[in-house]
Design an enzyme around this catalytic site. Structure first.
Site, PDB file in Angstrom:
ATOM      1  CG  ASP A   9      51.477  41.382  34.792  1.00 15.56           C
ATOM      2  OD1 ASP A   9      50.426  41.425  34.137  1.00 15.56           O
ATOM      3  OD2 ASP A   9      51.736  42.158  35.744  1.00 15.56           O
ATOM      4  CG  ASP A  11      48.772  47.155  33.097  1.00 18.15           C
ATOM      5  OD1 ASP A  11      49.332  48.136  32.595  1.00 18.15           O
ATOM      6  OD2 ASP A  11      47.787  46.599  32.584  1.00 18.15           O
ATOM      7  CB  THR A 116      46.397  45.775  29.955  1.00 23.58           C
ATOM      8  OG1 THR A 116      45.939  47.113  29.836  1.00 23.58           O
ATOM      9  CG2 THR A 116      47.579  45.573  29.045  1.00 23.58           C
TER      10      THR A 116
HETATM   11  C1  XBP Z   1      46.235  44.793  35.078  1.00 23.47           C
HETATM   12  C2  XBP Z   1      44.840  45.189  34.861  1.00 23.47           C
HETATM   13  C3  XBP Z   1      44.436  46.014  33.686  1.00 23.47           C
HETATM   14  C4  XBP Z   1      44.633  47.507  33.736  1.00 23.47           C
HETATM   15  C5  XBP Z   1      43.694  48.220  32.788  1.00 23.47           C
HETATM   16  O1  XBP Z   1      46.622  43.921  34.061  1.00 23.47           O
HETATM   17  O2  XBP Z   1      43.970  44.740  35.578  1.00 23.47           O
HETATM   18  O3  XBP Z   1      43.073  45.834  33.628  1.00 23.47           O
HETATM   19  O4  XBP Z   1      44.411  47.977  35.055  1.00 23.47           O
HETATM   20  O5  XBP Z   1      43.745  47.792  31.501  1.00 23.47           O
HETATM   21  P1  XBP Z   1      48.015  43.044  34.081  1.00 23.47           P
HETATM   22  P2  XBP Z   1      42.461  47.883  30.511  1.00 23.47           P
HETATM   23  O6  XBP Z   1      48.698  43.234  35.409  1.00 23.47           O
HETATM   24  O7  XBP Z   1      47.543  41.628  33.859  1.00 23.47           O
HETATM   25  O8  XBP Z   1      48.865  43.545  32.930  1.00 23.47           O
HETATM   26  O9  XBP Z   1      41.677  49.096  30.900  1.00 23.47           O
HETATM   27  O10 XBP Z   1      43.039  47.990  29.130  1.00 23.47           O
HETATM   28  O11 XBP Z   1      41.654  46.614  30.695  1.00 23.47           O
HETATM   29 MG    MG Z   2      50.182  43.159  36.864  1.00 25.49          MG
END
Ligand code: XBP
Ligand code: MG
Length: 220
Positions: A9, A11, A116
């Site tokens: 993953d 974020d 993301t």
């Molecule tokens: C986490 C999320 C993302 C970010 C924002 O994603 O929910 O939406 O908060 O990104 P992950 P965008 O943990 O799956 O990486 O604004 O580009 O959608």
């Molecule tokens: Mg995440």
């Protein structure tokens, strides 16, 4: 079954990015004349809706705010976030670079399964691990590549398909309940490394929960 691939993953897992996302949302709201300011406590709740556009839409619905140009607002939010990522302000979490390096040495394949935006992922990898790091990942599946975002399993199912591997040959590395559910529903075992925004999530069903990824390398 022997482990053949690690699926990361982004974020919260590769880096503590969420507060940069939060700040980018807030700056975009201000520029668009929208009087929303997401503090940390509220943002922790809003993260339950994965995906930036979906998060804006969910909040607009809550506030009965019907005339927001979500696409333009989110595009501006992405531009602002990319300034943070490109500017080298965002660091990888402890153990991430070392784990990636070790996984490559022992011949594991690498992939990314994230909600993301692709530009966010590419710029984060570029700025933290160097330009060639994008080629280390055989598959990078992002928010734009799926119809339904996490906790739906689609992103992980797509990664499995593109890797040509069965779920039992892979290990997913996540920081949130939504990520755990997504990978688990695709049949993949999950290691959780909670992030600042996900410490209180329910991680029942995870194979391991570890403070950071320095603890994973000795298990591979
Ligand atoms: C986490 C999320 C993302 C970010 C924002 O994603 O929910 O939406 O908060 O990104 P992950 P965008 O943990 O799956 O990486 O604004 O580009 O959608
Ligand atoms: Mg995440």
């Amino acid at each position: 079954m022997t482990l053949k691939a690690l699926i990361f993953d982004v974020d919260g897992t590769l880096a503590e990015t969420e507060d940069y996302h939060r700040q980018a949302f807030n700056q975009a709201f201000a520029e668009f004349g929208i009087d929303w300011a997401w503090n940390r406590e509220l943002y922790a709740e809003l993260l339950k809706t994965t995906g930036g556009k979906e998060r804006i839409l969910a909040f607009a619905k809550l506030r009965k705010h019907n005339n927001i140009d979500v696409v333009a607002l989110h595009a501006r939010k992405t531009e602002i976030y990319l300034q943070y990522a490109k500017g080298g302000r965002i660091e990888l979490r402890s153990g991430v670079a070392d784990l990636i390096d070790y996984a490559r040495q022992i011949g594991l394949q690498l992939a990314i399964a994230t909600t993301t935006t692709r530009a966010n992922v590419e710029n984060l990898l570029w700025a933290t691990l160097g330009p060639s790091s994008l080629e280390w990942f055989k598959v990078i599946c992002c928010g734009e590549d799926v119809r339904v975002k996490k906790p739906d399993p689609e992103v992980y199912l797509r990664v499995l398909d593109q890797l040509g591997l069965s779920p039992s040959a892979c290990l997913a590395i996540e920081d949130s309940y939504m990520g755990l559910k997504s990978a688990s529903d695709a049949g993949i075992a999950v290691v959780i490394t909670p992030s600042v925004y996900t410490n209180d999530h329910n991680f029942e069903g995870a194979a391991h929960v570890m403070k950071n990824l320095t603890y994973l390398k000795p298990c591979l």
